[in-house]
Design a protein around this motif. Structure first.
Motif: not given
Ligand code: GLU
Length: 267
Positions: A52, A140, A214
């Motif tokens: 997520s 992440e 992103r």
């Molecule tokens: N890890 C980022 C978040 O939780 C998102 C990365 C993406 O946009 O894929 O906001």
């Protein structure tokens, strides 16, 4: 290709644009609908790993009234993700609890996929969670990830998780219905439903990115191709559509999607 209703383990990636409203706040109704569907899949005996996004978007909206003018982009990402990840998990915890489903948080870094010890350790952690009926929710670790060493986006992360955990299918849910054979707004543009192994979609792909995430369509497709080449089916669909996940699994013909068919892996 395994019929979706015969899947026993899947990964589902939900993008920031699915989980947040236009003003960046968490869309709880949407989250709740997705949780409901994941609970249905689990009741049908399918193990689910959820990847997520939404932490950064969620933290940004949480702190929107604070004067943060002097923060650079790294400071912002660290601050927003620290605040937003906690809020995101809190929501998931509450929503899954309604179904008696335990959730666990897995925060990871790109480096953790390139060091054998970390890789095994991570895999072990998630296997133990699944064996004990705990639903892993992965993101992440944006608080400590270093810009140059970050995942391109959570599509990349979910591809690595899908391969590591040996799932049969990866569902990439964003705010588009699939990949079109022309500009989606153009008259007559149609969704490409099946992408056979080896077929390139380069000619069709838009380079624009979504508002809060992103990634973009280009990365999504190249990840999908790579993951399908590992023998895993990849479904690209719109997470904002009602019942999308359960439709894709139990009645795919009724849904809109692009499916990258898995390459047959010889034993
Ligand atoms: N890890 C980022 C978040 O939780 C998102 C990365 C993406 O946009 O894929 O906001």
């Amino acid at each position: 290709m395994t019929l979706p209703s015969n899947y026993t383990r899947i990964a589902v990636k939900v993008g920031s644009n699915v989980l947040t409203r236009q003003d960046g706040t968490l869309d709880i109704t949407r989250m709740s609908a997705l949780v409901d569907q994941i609970a249905q899949l689990r009741s049908a005996g399918i193990e689910v790993i959820l990847i997520s996004s939404g932490a950064v978007a969620c933290g940004r909206s949480e702190l929107r009234n604070m004067p943060l003018g002097t923060l650079d982009t790294v400071d912002q990402r660290q601050l927003f993700s620290a605040v937003g990840q906690a809020k995101l998990m809190n929501r998931y915890y509450e929503l899954f609890r309604e179904y008696g489903i335990h959730v666990g948080q897995v925060l990871t870094l790109k480096e953790s996929f390139s060091t054998e010890r970390h890789y095994q350790n991570q895999r072990n952690c998630m296997s133990v969670m699944l064996e004990n009926g705990v639903l892993p929710i992965v993101n992440e670790n944006d608080t400590v990830s270093i810009t140059e060493l970050m995942f391109t986006d959570n599509d990349e992360l979910s591809g690595l998780i899908a391969t590591m955990m040996n799932v049969q299918a990866l569902f990439l849910l964003s705010n588009v219905d699939g990949i079109y054979d022309g500009p989606p707004e153009a008259e007559g543009a149609e969704i490409i439903r099946r992408v056979e192994a080896g077929r390139s979609l380069d000619a069709y792909i838009q380079t624009s990115k979504s508002a809060f995430g992103r990634g973009g369509m280009q990365t999504k497709c190249s990840i999908a191709r790579k993951v399908a080449d590992e023998g895993i089916a990849v479904w690209i669909a719109n997470g904002k559509r009602e019942g999308i996940l359960t439709s894709l699994v139990f009645n795919p013909e009724s849904a809109r999607f692009t499916c990258f068919e898995p390459v047959k892996i010889k034993d």
